[in-house]
Every structure is written in structure tokens, then in C-alpha cells.
Write a protein that holds these residues in place. Structure first.
Motif, PDB file in Angstrom:
ATOM      1  N   MET A   1       7.941  26.307  24.941  1.00 30.76           N
ATOM      2  CA  MET A   1       8.118  24.937  24.476  1.00 30.76           C
ATOM      3  C   MET A   1       8.764  24.157  25.622  1.00 30.76           C
ATOM      4  O   MET A   1       9.773  24.589  26.159  1.00 30.76           O
ATOM      5  N   ASP A   2       8.176  23.037  25.977  1.00 28.14           N
ATOM      6  CA  ASP A   2       8.723  22.307  27.117  1.00 28.14           C
ATOM      7  C   ASP A   2       9.848  21.365  26.700  1.00 28.14           C
ATOM      8  O   ASP A   2      10.035  21.042  25.533  1.00 28.14           O
ATOM      9  N   ILE A   3      10.584  20.910  27.672  1.00 23.46           N
ATOM     10  CA  ILE A   3      11.787  20.097  27.453  1.00 23.46           C
ATOM     11  C   ILE A   3      11.456  18.763  26.796  1.00 23.46           C
ATOM     12  O   ILE A   3      12.257  18.238  26.016  1.00 23.46           O
ATOM     13  N   ARG A   4      10.265  18.214  27.050  1.00 21.60           N
ATOM     14  CA  ARG A   4       9.887  16.931  26.426  1.00 21.60           C
ATOM     15  C   ARG A   4       9.798  17.069  24.909  1.00 21.60           C
ATOM     16  O   ARG A   4      10.225  16.188  24.168  1.00 21.60           O
ATOM     17  N   LYS A   5       9.237  18.194  24.442  1.00 22.41           N
ATOM     18  CA  LYS A   5       9.143  18.425  22.999  1.00 22.41           C
ATOM     19  C   LYS A   5      10.526  18.595  22.386  1.00 22.41           C
ATOM     20  O   LYS A   5      10.786  18.104  21.295  1.00 22.41           O
ATOM     21  N   ILE A   6      11.401  19.277  23.095  1.00 20.34           N
ATOM     22  CA  ILE A   6      12.758  19.473  22.602  1.00 20.34           C
ATOM     23  C   ILE A   6      13.482  18.133  22.503  1.00 20.34           C
ATOM     24  O   ILE A   6      14.153  17.848  21.513  1.00 20.34           O
ATOM     25  N   LYS A   7      13.319  17.286  23.520  1.00 18.63           N
ATOM     26  CA  LYS A   7      13.942  15.953  23.488  1.00 18.63           C
ATOM     27  C   LYS A   7      13.389  15.124  22.333  1.00 18.63           C
ATOM     28  O   LYS A   7      14.129  14.399  21.667  1.00 18.63           O
ATOM     29  N   LYS A   8      12.088  15.234  22.038  1.00 22.14           N
ATOM     30  CA  LYS A   8      11.505  14.515  20.906  1.00 22.14           C
ATOM     31  C   LYS A   8      12.091  15.006  19.587  1.00 22.14           C
ATOM     32  O   LYS A   8      12.355  14.217  18.676  1.00 22.14           O
ATOM     33  N   LEU A   9      12.321  16.322  19.481  1.00 24.44           N
ATOM     34  CA  LEU A   9      12.943  16.865  18.270  1.00 24.44           C
ATOM     35  C   LEU A   9      14.370  16.334  18.097  1.00 24.44           C
ATOM     36  O   LEU A   9      14.779  15.982  16.988  1.00 24.44           O
ATOM     37  N   ILE A  10      15.102  16.262  19.193  1.00 20.70           N
ATOM     38  CA  ILE A  10      16.476  15.725  19.133  1.00 20.70           C
ATOM     39  C   ILE A  10      16.448  14.270  18.690  1.00 20.70           C
ATOM     40  O   ILE A  10      17.232  13.852  17.840  1.00 20.70           O
ATOM     41  N   ASP A  11      15.526  13.479  19.268  1.00 24.37           N
ATOM     42  CA  ASP A  11      15.399  12.072  18.868  1.00 24.37           C
ATOM     43  C   ASP A  11      15.057  11.951  17.385  1.00 24.37           C
ATOM     44  O   ASP A  11      15.595  11.100  16.675  1.00 24.37           O
ATOM     45  N   LEU A  12      14.162  12.818  16.900  1.00 24.45           N
ATOM     46  CA  LEU A  12      13.796  12.825  15.485  1.00 24.45           C
ATOM     47  C   LEU A  12      15.018  13.127  14.613  1.00 24.45           C
ATOM     48  O   LEU A  12      15.216  12.498  13.576  1.00 24.45           O
ATOM     49  N   MET A  13      15.823  14.084  15.042  1.00 26.77           N
ATOM     50  CA  MET A  13      17.038  14.423  14.277  1.00 26.77           C
ATOM     51  C   MET A  13      17.976  13.226  14.189  1.00 26.77           C
ATOM     52  O   MET A  13      18.533  12.939  13.137  1.00 26.77           O
ATOM     53  N   ILE A  14      18.155  12.530  15.310  1.00 22.52           N
ATOM     54  CA  ILE A  14      19.064  11.373  15.341  1.00 22.52           C
ATOM     55  C   ILE A  14      18.517  10.245  14.472  1.00 22.52           C
ATOM     56  O   ILE A  14      19.241   9.665  13.666  1.00 22.52           O
ATOM     57  N   GLU A  15      17.222   9.932  14.611  1.00 26.46           N
ATOM     58  CA  GLU A  15      16.605   8.852  13.834  1.00 26.46           C
ATOM     59  C   GLU A  15      16.658   9.130  12.333  1.00 26.46           C
ATOM     60  O   GLU A  15      16.874   8.232  11.539  1.00 26.46           O
ATOM     61  N   SER A  16      16.432  10.377  11.957  1.00 25.78           N
ATOM     62  CA  SER A  16      16.369  10.742  10.540  1.00 25.78           C
ATOM     63  C   SER A  16      17.702  11.214   9.984  1.00 25.78           C
ATOM     64  O   SER A  16      17.795  11.575   8.819  1.00 25.78           O
ATOM     65  N   ASP A  17      18.735  11.271  10.821  1.00 30.81           N
ATOM     66  CA  ASP A  17      20.062  11.735  10.434  1.00 30.81           C
ATOM     67  C   ASP A  17      20.014  13.153   9.864  1.00 30.81           C
ATOM     68  O   ASP A  17      20.683  13.476   8.900  1.00 30.81           O
ATOM     69  N   LEU A  18      19.165  14.003  10.476  1.00 25.29           N
ATOM     70  CA  LEU A  18      19.066  15.400  10.063  1.00 25.29           C
ATOM     71  C   LEU A  18      20.208  16.196  10.671  1.00 25.29           C
ATOM     72  O   LEU A  18      20.632  15.942  11.796  1.00 25.29           O
ATOM     73  N   GLN A  19      20.701  17.185   9.938  1.00 28.15           N
ATOM     74  CA  GLN A  19      21.749  18.061  10.449  1.00 28.15           C
ATOM     75  C   GLN A  19      21.156  19.279  11.145  1.00 28.15           C
ATOM     76  O   GLN A  19      21.803  19.892  11.977  1.00 28.15           O
ATOM     77  N   GLY A  20      19.940  19.662  10.789  1.00 30.44           N
ATOM     78  CA  GLY A  20      19.316  20.826  11.401  1.00 30.44           C
ATOM     79  C   GLY A  20      17.810  20.750  11.292  1.00 30.44           C
ATOM     80  O   GLY A  20      17.267  20.101  10.404  1.00 30.44           O
ATOM     81  N   ILE A  21      17.132  21.422  12.220  1.00 32.55           N
ATOM     82  CA  ILE A  21      15.678  21.464  12.204  1.00 32.55           C
ATOM     83  C   ILE A  21      15.239  22.766  12.882  1.00 32.55           C
ATOM     84  O   ILE A  21      15.889  23.236  13.821  1.00 32.55           O
ATOM     85  N   GLU A  22      14.173  23.359  12.381  1.00 33.06           N
ATOM     86  CA  GLU A  22      13.622  24.568  12.974  1.00 33.06           C
ATOM     87  C   GLU A  22      12.113  24.388  13.090  1.00 33.06           C
ATOM     88  O   GLU A  22      11.459  23.986  12.128  1.00 33.06           O
ATOM     89  N   VAL A  23      11.566  24.676  14.279  1.00 30.24           N
ATOM     90  CA  VAL A  23      10.147  24.505  14.532  1.00 30.24           C
ATOM     91  C   VAL A  23       9.608  25.785  15.163  1.00 30.24           C
ATOM     92  O   VAL A  23      10.234  26.361  16.052  1.00 30.24           O
ATOM     93  N   LYS A  24       8.435  26.205  14.680  1.00 31.58           N
ATOM     94  CA  LYS A  24       7.767  27.382  15.241  1.00 31.58           C
ATOM     95  C   LYS A  24       6.390  26.976  15.730  1.00 31.58           C
ATOM     96  O   LYS A  24       5.664  26.287  15.029  1.00 31.58           O
ATOM     97  N   GLU A  25       6.058  27.410  16.934  1.00 22.96           N
ATOM     98  CA  GLU A  25       4.727  27.197  17.513  1.00 22.96           C
ATOM     99  C   GLU A  25       4.254  28.544  18.030  1.00 22.96           C
ATOM    100  O   GLU A  25       4.728  29.016  19.067  1.00 22.96           O
ATOM    101  N   GLY A  26       3.372  29.180  17.304  1.00 21.33           N
ATOM    102  CA  GLY A  26       2.901  30.502  17.712  1.00 21.33           C
ATOM    103  C   GLY A  26       4.037  31.495  17.711  1.00 21.33           C
ATOM    104  O   GLY A  26       4.703  31.690  16.709  1.00 21.33           O
TER     105      GLY A  26
END
Length: 138
Positions: A1-26
Motif C-alpha cells: 500500500m503506498d503512502i498516498r493511499k495511507i494519507k487519503k485514509l487519514i484525511d477520510l478519518m479526519i473529515e468523517s471524525d472516525l476514531q479508527g479504520i481498517e482496510v485490506k487489499e489482497g
């Protein structure tokens, strides 16, 4: 998983006020958890997941705190009744709930006997290390 995807996940957490998120790709996966902000005069401490629950004294009774970050479950499985209810008498070692952390179900046990006075979290809540879960009087 590249750093751009990780940064997008962090932005999503901040925008949505999520406390945690888990993503699986393969065969790759990533789990991100936000820390609670530090309140003036307090500090957040980290401890190993295998540590015993912390019991803190409080003016209104003893408090069972979370030994780890995860998702709290009040019942053994969906559709079943909760482990404990307000007003119920528990003894040291009784299961009060479950915390799911990294797909492992960790039972939360009472560290002392008493009567459940208040349940401070709801089923499915994302909880933090040291967060108060139950208040009971001895």
C-alpha cells in the motif's frame, strides 16, 4: 500500500471524525486509530495489550478501565443478552464485556466484586486505552 493511499485514509478519518479504520487489499492490510486529545493536566499512557484492566478510584465508586484500544461488545454475540446490566452484582473475575482488537476477542473481567452502577460505553463503541467502561460500587 503506498503512502498516498495511507494519507487519503487519514484525511477520510479526519473529515468523517472516525476514531479508527481498517482496510485490506489482497494480502496487505492497514489499521489506523486516532488518539484522544490530551486534556490540560492529564497524559495518555500506553501499555501492552496483555496488561490487566486498570482500576481507578472515583468519588462515585470504582471504575473499570479499558486495557487496550478496540471495539467494545456488551454481549457474547449479536442477538444475545449483555454480560452485565445496571444493578447486577458481580464478583472479581466475572466477564463484563469483550474488546475486539486486531480480530481477537479479549474478555474484560471485573477486578473486584460489587454492583454495576453505570455502564459508560455502548455496544459497538470504539474505545481507547484507559477509557472508563464500567462504574460500580464495592
Amino acid at each position: 500500500m503506498d503512502i498516498r493511499k495511507i494519507k487519503k485514509l487519514i484525511d477520510l478519518m479526519i473529515e468523517s471524525d472516525l476514531q479508527g479504520i481498517e482496510v485490506k487489499e489482497g494480502d496487505q492490510s492497514i489499521a489506523l486509530t486516532r488518539r484522544n486529545p490530551v486534556v490540560a493536566g492529564t497524559a495518555i499512557a500506553a501499555a501492552p495489550a496483555a496488561a490487566a484492566p486498570v482500576v481507578k478510584s472515583a468519588p462515585r465508586g470504582a471504575v473499570e478501565s479499558s486495557p487496550m484500544v478496540g471495539v467494545f461488545y456488551s454481549a457474547p454475540s449479536p442477538g444475545e443478552g449483555p454480560f452485565v446490566n445496571v444493578g447486577q452484582t458481580v464478583t472479581a473475575g466475572d466477564t463484563l464485556g469483550i474488546i475486539e482488537a486486531m480480530k481477537i476477542m479479549n474478555p474484560i473481567e471485573a477486578t473486584q466484586s460489587g454492583v454495576i452502577e453505570e455502564i459508560l460505553v455502548k455496544n459497538g463503541d470504539v474505545i481507547q486505552f484507559g477509557q472508563a467502561l464500567f462504574r460500580y460500587r464495592a
